[in-house]
Design a protein around this motif. Structure first.
Motif, mmCIF file in Angstrom:
data_model
loop_
_atom_site.group_PDB
_atom_site.id
_atom_site.type_symbol
_atom_site.label_atom_id
_atom_site.label_comp_id
_atom_site.label_asym_id
_atom_site.label_seq_id
_atom_site.Cartn_x
_atom_site.Cartn_y
_atom_site.Cartn_z
ATOM 1 N N TRP A 1 42.172 -14.335 52.527
ATOM 2 C CA TRP A 1 42.381 -15.133 53.735
ATOM 3 C C TRP A 1 42.793 -16.574 53.448
ATOM 4 N N ALA B 1 43.275 -8.234 51.738
ATOM 5 C CA ALA B 1 43.719 -9.472 52.373
ATOM 6 C C ALA B 1 42.914 -10.633 51.797
ATOM 7 N N VAL C 1 49.277 -5.835 58.905
ATOM 8 C CA VAL C 1 48.621 -7.005 58.323
ATOM 9 C C VAL C 1 48.335 -8.001 59.438
ATOM 10 N N THR D 1 47.086 -11.785 60.674
ATOM 11 C CA THR D 1 47.113 -13.151 60.171
ATOM 12 C C THR D 1 46.334 -14.071 61.113
ATOM 13 N N LEU E 1 48.401 -11.023 49.877
ATOM 14 C CA LEU E 1 48.077 -9.618 50.050
ATOM 15 C C LEU E 1 48.107 -8.998 48.666
ATOM 16 N N ILE F 1 45.932 -14.700 55.670
ATOM 17 C CA ILE F 1 46.055 -13.243 55.691
ATOM 18 C C ILE F 1 44.642 -12.700 55.826
#
Length: 297
Positions: A215, A213, A255, A257, A220, A240
């Motif tokens: 961010w 991930a 995933v 967020t 991704l 992410i």
């Protein structure tokens, strides 16, 4: 590398500030935290989201223990949560005699213990300053603590290769470190396998590929075991943050967020289908929890 939109993703939970530490139990229950908004939560299939540990701040990592307890990082260190009674007990509150500011990501070591890292969320969250160096450490099933590094800018995702020979550690501002594991299960000197400034949560699939991930760029990434970039996926979210495979369907990748001031409730957990099945993290088996009463069975 060109980026592609992740297609066919499913929204599992939404409306939070900044979701972290998604984890899935063997029965399919999804656990996660709200790093900025506080609290630890559980989402059972067909049910509304439940608050399991209200108000706990800065939980960036969780691990399930064989006792039924849930190890939760966060402000002041690590606590064990009994999902049945809601009771908590402290597991680790200091390193080398110094109180812990916060523990971020954690991962079982496959031997009953776990790896984890500290992070200076006081500077990041409250002062708006660069964090002081954090530690990367190991706790054995018997409770022995070994500090592995003391110079980590911001400790994040942790995972082990399918062969069990390599440990991966995501350090925000640097990338993914790879360490050879010794016969005692502890890592030797590390090398920087992947340079990725906004590296965050991390997971490994059954072929040894790394899912990372990113961010701040909201990507991704998937990398081969040698660090070669294989693909870059995007999702329509501001950040992410973290990833975890589903043990009940290993082709399903969760995933997490996060939002920010412009999107204050963009924290969600979504799932995508991937071709190569993943490796959910192992449970711990901490001796300190083996006789803890009222725990989940």
């Amino acid at each position: 590398m060109p980026e592609a939109q992740a297609l066919g993703f499913e929204v599992v939970a939404e409306g939070f500030a900044f979701i972290e530490s998604p984890r899935v139990m063997a029965n399919g229950d999804l656990w996660f935290s709200d790093l900025n908004g506080g609290g630890v939560y559980r989402k059972r299939k067909g049910c509304a989201v439940e608050t399991m540990l209200p108000g706990r701040q800065w939980v960036g990592g969780m691990v399930f223990d064989e006792s039924g307890a849930v190890l939760c990082g966060g402000k002041g260190g690590i606590v064990a949560l009994d999902p049945v009674s809601g009771a908590t007990i402290p597991v680790l509150s200091e390193l080398e005699g110094v109180p812990i500011i916060a523990v971020n990501d954690m991962e079982g070591d496959g031997r009953g213990g776990f790896f984890a890292g500290t992070i200076d969320f006081v500077s990041i969250m409250e002062k708006g300053e660069p964090p002081s160096p954090g530690s990367f450490f190991h706790v054995s099933a018997e409770g022995k603590v070994t500090v592995l590094r003391r110079d980590v800018f911001a400790s994040n995702g942790i995972a082990t290769s399918p062969c069990g020979n390599w440990l991966y550690h995501s350090e925000t501002s640097r990338g993914i470190w790879r360490y050879r594991l010794g016969a005692d299960g502890l890592p030797g000197a590390g090398t920087l396998l992947v340079e990725e400034e906004d590296s965050d949560g991390l997971a490994v699939d059954s072929e040894g590929n790394l899912w990372l991930a990113c961010w701040s760029s909201s990507r991704l990434m998937q990398y081969a075991p040698d660090g070669t970039a294989l693909q870059a996926l995007t999702l329509p979210y501001t950040h992410i943050v973290s990833v975890a495979f589903d043990p009940t369907n290993r082709h399903r990748l969760f995933v997490a967020t996060g939002g920010n001031d412009s999107a204050p409730k963009a924290g969600a957990v979504v799932s995508i289908q991937v071709k190569v099945p993943g490796l959910p993290g192992p449970q711990t088996r901490l001796e300190a929890l083996s006789n803890w009463t009222n725990r989940a069975k």
